[in-house]
Design a protein around this motif. Sequence first.
Motif, PDB file in Angstrom:
ATOM      1  N   ALA A  70     -11.844  -2.342   3.327  1.00 14.35           N
ATOM      2  CA  ALA A  70     -12.270  -3.004   2.087  1.00 14.35           C
ATOM      3  C   ALA A  70     -13.184  -4.181   2.395  1.00 14.35           C
ATOM      4  O   ALA A  70     -14.169  -4.422   1.686  1.00 14.35           O
ATOM      5  CB  ALA A  70     -11.044  -3.473   1.300  1.00 14.35           C
ATOM      6  N   PRO A 105      -6.760  -7.153   0.149  1.00 12.61           N
ATOM      7  CA  PRO A 105      -5.625  -6.213   0.145  1.00 12.61           C
ATOM      8  C   PRO A 105      -5.937  -4.866   0.794  1.00 12.61           C
ATOM      9  O   PRO A 105      -5.072  -4.248   1.387  1.00 12.61           O
ATOM     10  CB  PRO A 105      -5.323  -6.062  -1.351  1.00 12.61           C
ATOM     11  N   GLY A 106      -7.157  -4.406   0.715  1.00 16.35           N
ATOM     12  CA  GLY A 106      -7.510  -3.117   1.308  1.00 16.35           C
ATOM     13  C   GLY A 106      -7.740  -3.164   2.796  1.00 16.35           C
ATOM     14  O   GLY A 106      -8.091  -2.143   3.411  1.00 16.35           O
TER      15      GLY A 106
END
Length: 225
Positions: A52, A47-48
Amino acid sequence: MSKVITMGGLRRKIPGHTPDSVQNLVYLLDGSGLPEVIGYVERELPPGGIPAYLAARKKGARTFALWTDAHRRDRVATVVTLSATGGVSTFQVLGVHGELIGTIVREKAFRGRGVRTRWTVTPAGAADAVGYKGRILWWFVWWLCLPVMVLLLIVSIFDSTPGEGGAARAPRRIRWRAGGEMPLEFRSGGDKLHLHAPGLDWRLGAALVSLVRSFGSHNWDAMKK
């Protein structure tokens, strides 16, 4: 005859190819020497997004998707990280329906159970195959060469043998052993993974060569874009 699996970038323009298409291909080499594309592999972002992924990557985590084509029409397999801590990373290779194909564990040198990086491959329902990066003798020679490494790096720049790398490269060959046999072998020349054991799932081989290369100098999944 052993199956040989390797990985490389896109060699030719494919119909409908766009910058967003999968760029990294997995090849199967047969006795004829002609490579056959058997999959397209790419990192899967959390998601990041890229920041991420790269942050988790530094700790040893990886997440890959293996597709049948560059346009992601059908998924073949997925590589997920179960854990990545203290220099030890554990991965699962899953089939299209989430079934377990195999488990791969990487133990970084001096962090796991030895002075060499240790790779353990466990096909679903089969015994562990354990391999170590490089041979003790060549590691010893390589460390002795550190004082003249600058010279070796210069030599490596002028090394024109495709896929062989330079003279300054650390030992990378890996031979896996299981029950007195050698089911798998990664050869640094051409970055080729040899599947010696008959019946070994090629999807596990594709995942393994993708992981090994991501931890080496060809860290294909470390792009910042």
